[in-house]
Motif scaffolding. Structure first.
Motif: not given
Length: 205
Positions: A27, A89, A32, A173, A97, A118, A22
């Motif tokens: 992302t 998502v 971000q 994160e 992207e 996921s 990912d």
């Protein structure tokens, strides 16, 4: 008597793969940087530079490199997992992207797998491909430590792979969430630094 099983294994050519999860425009990008500044800083100053170092070593040693990216199989995303739909998502097939970030872009015939959940093992043919190319050891890097990396570690372990998480080549994160995730799944994998993996790659048999 057979030798006891251990996670402390050397890298054997033809048996090990670097799996990058990912690290893509959707992302990691300007959005971000504004909405998740701690993540963006960790990714840009630590994770991506370390992935680049690992790529150089794996490519130089003729070791397998595999990418997984969040990417629908359709334009409207109807094929996504329920969780991805609920979480909004949604990276369309062929979109900007869904592309791997330029700094670590795939080369040659390196495999890039689109995933729509996921778990990279649930929504791609990864397990099938790894068996076909005789991979036993998987070195995991990318995003997010407490989500898709966590899934890959646990699922890969249950499927019979020797999993290694490269702790400074992945992130969540926040640093706190990253460290909590590493502690949570440590029973399912070996955890090494980039430098430790580079040493293994230099000694690849």
């Amino acid at each position: 008597m057979p030798e006891p099983l251990t996670r402390n294994r050397p890298i054997v050519k033809g048996r090990a793969a670097l799996l990058i999860i990912d690290v893509q425009n959707g992302t990691f990008g300007p959005a971000q940087a504004k909405s998740k500044p701690e993540f963006h800083t960790l990714a840009s100053t630590r994770v991506i530079p370390n992935i680049r170092r690992l790529l150089e070593a794996f490519r130089g040693g003729a070791l397998e490199v595999i990418y997984a990216v969040i990417e629908n199989l359709t334009l409207d995303g109807r094929d996504r997992s329920l969780d991805y739909k609920l979480s909004d998502v949604n990276f369309a097939k062929g979109s900007w992207e869904s592309r791997v970030v330029e700094e670590i872009a795939p080369q040659g015939d390196e495999i890039v797998l689109p995933k729509t959940s996921s778990s990279v093992f649930n929504s791609t043919t990864l397990d099938y491909l790894l068996h076909n190319i005789c991979i036993e050891d998987i070195f995991l890097v990318g995003f997010l430590t407490d989500q898709c990396i966590d899934h890959a570690v646990r699922d890969g372990a249950d499927l019979g792979y020797y999993m290694t998480c490269v702790r400074d080549a992945c992130t969540a994160e926040t640093e706190a969430r990253h460290e909590a995730a590493l502690d949570s799944f440590k029973g399912y994998c070996r955890t090494l630094t980039t430098e430790e993996v580079l040493n293994l790659a230099r000694e690849a048999q």
